[in-house]
Design a protein around this motif. Sequence first.
Motif, PDB file in Angstrom:
ATOM      1  N   TYR A  36       0.848  -1.181   0.000  1.00 43.92           N
ATOM      2  CA  TYR A  36       0.000   0.000   0.000  1.00 43.92           C
ATOM      3  C   TYR A  36       0.885   1.233   0.000  1.00 43.92           C
ATOM      4  O   TYR A  36       1.988   1.230   0.546  1.00 43.92           O
ATOM      5  CB  TYR A  36      -0.911   0.021   1.222  1.00 43.92           C
ATOM      6  N   GLN A  38       0.902   5.490   0.779  1.00 42.23           N
ATOM      7  CA  GLN A  38       0.214   6.599   1.447  1.00 42.23           C
ATOM      8  C   GLN A  38       0.915   7.891   1.073  1.00 42.23           C
ATOM      9  O   GLN A  38       2.048   8.151   1.503  1.00 42.23           O
ATOM     10  CB  GLN A  38       0.214   6.391   2.955  1.00 42.23           C
ATOM     11  N   GLU A  42      -2.939  11.782   2.931  1.00 41.80           N
ATOM     12  CA  GLU A  42      -3.995  10.941   2.369  1.00 41.80           C
ATOM     13  C   GLU A  42      -4.051   9.567   3.041  1.00 41.80           C
ATOM     14  O   GLU A  42      -3.208   9.234   3.867  1.00 41.80           O
ATOM     15  CB  GLU A  42      -3.768  10.768   0.863  1.00 41.80           C
ATOM     16  N   GLY A  43      -5.064   8.795   2.690  1.00 39.17           N
ATOM     17  CA  GLY A  43      -5.198   7.445   3.219  1.00 39.17           C
ATOM     18  C   GLY A  43      -4.409   6.442   2.404  1.00 39.17           C
ATOM     19  O   GLY A  43      -3.596   6.809   1.555  1.00 39.17           O
ATOM     20  N   LEU A  44      -4.661   5.191   2.662  1.00 36.42           N
ATOM     21  CA  LEU A  44      -3.937   4.127   1.979  1.00 36.42           C
ATOM     22  C   LEU A  44      -4.529   3.851   0.604  1.00 36.42           C
ATOM     23  O   LEU A  44      -5.736   3.829   0.426  1.00 36.42           O
ATOM     24  CB  LEU A  44      -4.011   2.843   2.785  1.00 36.42           C
ATOM     25  N   LYS A  49      -0.717  -6.337  -5.377  1.00 36.70           N
ATOM     26  CA  LYS A  49      -0.913  -7.462  -4.486  1.00 36.70           C
ATOM     27  C   LYS A  49      -0.591  -8.770  -5.191  1.00 36.70           C
ATOM     28  O   LYS A  49      -0.519  -8.826  -6.427  1.00 36.70           O
ATOM     29  CB  LYS A  49      -2.342  -7.498  -3.957  1.00 36.70           C
ATOM     30  N   PHE A  89       3.754   0.747   2.593  1.00 40.88           N
ATOM     31  CA  PHE A  89       3.483  -0.256   3.617  1.00 40.88           C
ATOM     32  C   PHE A  89       3.351  -1.628   2.971  1.00 40.88           C
ATOM     33  O   PHE A  89       2.566  -1.813   2.046  1.00 40.88           O
ATOM     34  CB  PHE A  89       2.178   0.049   4.350  1.00 40.88           C
ATOM     35  N   GLY A  98      -9.265 -14.024   9.870  1.00 37.38           N
ATOM     36  CA  GLY A  98     -10.416 -13.155   9.674  1.00 37.38           C
ATOM     37  C   GLY A  98     -10.200 -12.025   8.684  1.00 37.38           C
ATOM     38  O   GLY A  98     -10.890 -11.012   8.735  1.00 37.38           O
ATOM     39  N   ASN A  99      -9.219 -12.208   7.784  1.00 34.06           N
ATOM     40  CA  ASN A  99      -8.930 -11.178   6.785  1.00 34.06           C
ATOM     41  C   ASN A  99      -8.452  -9.868   7.380  1.00 34.06           C
ATOM     42  O   ASN A  99      -8.522  -8.815   6.746  1.00 34.06           O
ATOM     43  CB  ASN A  99     -10.140 -10.925   5.887  1.00 34.06           C
ATOM     44  N   GLN A 100      -7.991  -9.936   8.591  1.00 36.65           N
ATOM     45  CA  GLN A 100      -7.374  -8.754   9.197  1.00 36.65           C
ATOM     46  C   GLN A 100      -6.051  -8.472   8.497  1.00 36.65           C
ATOM     47  O   GLN A 100      -5.345  -9.394   8.092  1.00 36.65           O
ATOM     48  CB  GLN A 100      -7.128  -9.039  10.675  1.00 36.65           C
ATOM     49  N   PHE A 101      -5.694  -7.209   8.364  1.00 39.35           N
ATOM     50  CA  PHE A 101      -4.428  -6.838   7.765  1.00 39.35           C
ATOM     51  C   PHE A 101      -3.368  -6.661   8.844  1.00 39.35           C
ATOM     52  O   PHE A 101      -3.612  -6.068   9.898  1.00 39.35           O
ATOM     53  CB  PHE A 101      -4.561  -5.528   6.979  1.00 39.35           C
ATOM     54  N   PHE A 103       0.315  -4.939   9.093  1.00 37.13           N
ATOM     55  CA  PHE A 103       1.129  -4.005   8.335  1.00 37.13           C
ATOM     56  C   PHE A 103       2.562  -3.964   8.843  1.00 37.13           C
ATOM     57  O   PHE A 103       2.825  -4.126  10.042  1.00 37.13           O
ATOM     58  CB  PHE A 103       0.559  -2.583   8.451  1.00 37.13           C
ATOM     59  N   GLY A 104       3.471  -3.703   7.935  1.00 38.19           N
ATOM     60  CA  GLY A 104       4.820  -3.361   8.332  1.00 38.19           C
ATOM     61  C   GLY A 104       4.832  -1.933   8.850  1.00 38.19           C
ATOM     62  O   GLY A 104       3.811  -1.238   8.830  1.00 38.19           O
ATOM     63  N   THR A 105       5.976  -1.491   9.293  1.00 35.30           N
ATOM     64  CA  THR A 105       6.076  -0.168   9.910  1.00 35.30           C
ATOM     65  C   THR A 105       6.083   0.966   8.903  1.00 35.30           C
ATOM     66  O   THR A 105       6.011   2.127   9.279  1.00 35.30           O
ATOM     67  CB  THR A 105       7.338  -0.065  10.771  1.00 35.30           C
ATOM     68  N   GLY A 106       6.144   0.633   7.637  1.00 38.47           N
ATOM     69  CA  GLY A 106       6.147   1.680   6.617  1.00 38.47           C
ATOM     70  C   GLY A 106       7.549   2.168   6.305  1.00 38.47           C
ATOM     71  O   GLY A 106       8.404   2.247   7.184  1.00 38.47           O
TER      72      GLY A 106
END
Lengths: 113, 114
Positions: A36, A38, A42-44, A49, A89, A98-101, A103-106
Amino acid sequence: GDSVTQMEGPVTLSEEAFLTINCTYTATGYPSLFWYVQYPGEGLQLLLKATKADDKGSNKGFEATYRKETTSFHLEKGSVQVSDSAVYFCALSAANTGNQFYFGTGTSLTVIP
Amino acid sequence: GAVVSQHPSRVICKSGTSVKIECRSLDFQATTMFWYRQFPKQSLMLMATSNEGSKATYEQGVEKDKFLINHASLTLSTLTVTSAHPEDSSFYICSATGGSGLVGFGAGTRLSVL
């Protein structure tokens, strides 16, 4: 548990330089892997993928290959532009969590003219 | 597909007030919605997971009485920051997932508590 380890930044490159941002993961199931981006304020936004081993995701000149043997999903671009300056990210998501993401620290990338 | 709208994009409020953030899936039905919080120069941390029609599941360390989550329909989830204080200032992002692997992220809400 599942996790993502991402190369720390910040990274500063000159325009047209080659970019690599390393990402490795730990997962108990069979995750999908994502990059992703950013942009400031702004957002992601999904950049690319890959959903299974050996898949290559690509978009806007960026590429990443899902390597199960090295549990990696490194992001590459052959020639960066000033407009690529953003935070990147790496993330994974799996049905068994549960399809939770996760994330790395960016990694903050700044491209200078 | 997988378009998610998050509103407001920015809010400034006084300490002690409550703020509601909405997350809507515009072109799909979101069976699950996630709320994340991003601290400055850090990654996104999952706060809670909500499934339509049921209570949200909160991550360890997240105060459920401070961060109220409602997922009343398949297209809308809300996060209410109650009695906000300056330490609640942050960037909040929602994510919605639906069938066939559809996933979308909201654009985020920057909350500033004075």
